[in-house]
Scaffold this motif. Sequence first.
Motif, PDB file in Angstrom:
ATOM      1  N   GLU A 167      18.596 -31.065  -4.076  1.00 40.58           N
ATOM      2  CA  GLU A 167      17.326 -30.391  -3.764  1.00 40.58           C
ATOM      3  C   GLU A 167      17.502 -28.878  -3.709  1.00 40.58           C
ATOM      4  N   GLN A 170      18.104 -27.495  -7.215  1.00 39.96           N
ATOM      5  CA  GLN A 170      16.871 -27.365  -7.995  1.00 39.96           C
ATOM      6  C   GLN A 170      16.056 -26.161  -7.531  1.00 39.96           C
ATOM      7  N   LYS A 171      16.010 -25.988  -6.199  1.00 41.22           N
ATOM      8  CA  LYS A 171      15.202 -24.914  -5.631  1.00 41.22           C
ATOM      9  C   LYS A 171      15.728 -23.530  -6.013  1.00 41.22           C
ATOM     10  N   TYR A 172      17.027 -23.388  -6.016  1.00 44.02           N
ATOM     11  CA  TYR A 172      17.616 -22.059  -6.232  1.00 44.02           C
ATOM     12  C   TYR A 172      18.012 -21.778  -7.679  1.00 44.02           C
TER      13      TYR A 172
END
Length: 349
Positions: A167, A170-172
């Motif tokens: 997660e 994916q976010k960064y």
Amino acid sequence: MKVKEILDKAYNEHHLTKDEIKFLLNSEGEEKELLFEYADRVRKEYVGDDVYLRGLIEFSSYCKNDCFYCGLRRSNKEAQRYRMQEDEIVEVAKRAYDMGYRTVVLQSGEDPYYTKDKVCSIIKKIKEEVDVAITLSIGERSYEEYKAFREAGADRYLMRFETSNRELYQKYHPGMSFENRIECLRWIKSLGYELGTGFLIGLPGQTIDDLANDILLVYELDSDMIGIGPFIPHPHTPLKDAEAGSVDLTLKCISILRLLMPDSNIPATTALGTLDPLGRQKGLKCGANIVMPNVNDLKYKLKYELYPGKICINEDATKCRGCIESIIISLGRKVGQGFGQSRHYELKK
Ligand code: 5AD
Ligand code: FES
């Protein structure tokens, strides 16, 4: 004392459960000091007192990616961009050799300007001119490219997976995929490179549980070199207001990895030295055995800003080398001669 039991197990078996790793990551005071002592002992027994230096050549500050933490991200319009041409890169590699370096690390943002043929040609020219090991650190490429670089003479490849938390990954890392990154690392390994990977410590939202998983992933990937360092907020990125990673937690990660992977190479990173003026010394005292000074010209050093406040940015390469040597000697260690191949890699051959 439970910590002693865990450390003895790590010392004898080079293996720990996730809970044991978390226990060590949470250690404080005397327990933490004991962890550092064990790691220093294992370092001495397995890789000795030699500290190997790698001459870092950051040859392009262009990047097609947009990692949230990195100053080179493509959305950073303030970043100063440069590309070094082939002849110039070869000249810097020769200069590094003359200063005594026997490994050069060719690093850049992910910059497609350097096609497969260009990279191969740089590798071949350096190898024709000087007897150095070449480490590439240019990010994700195709299997065919990795294969071609290896055939052209590249010896090692460095690419951190940055975080094992999907997660957070994916976010960064918009537009990138964790699966692809891991696949690249497996290809690199299968092609016979000495593999280096690692992660960032202190990304916002990252937990101790995540760090334990990161450590276990480095172990699973059977990394010959382990690059880990604290996150440092860069003012021209979305994470500008986040808190920096912890030096102490970084040292604990280094120590645990040294216990689990006693014969791998572990650098005391520049980011560690940036957050704490004694950071690299501390790293070398709890498991690290490598330092990677920048050998580029000042005009480029200033423009390769992954994070602010980078140390040595105003020093020329000769001065930097002298400075690092005296740090190493002051710790009762010595500068390694030769290529300093990872013993982990050597023993598997
Ligand atoms: N702080 C610390 N390390 C960073 N890197 C990139 N940006 C930062 C930052 N803001 C690290 C990444 C990358 C390596 C070359 O530099 O982990 O893999
Ligand atoms: Fe570069 Fe000290 S290590 S000036």
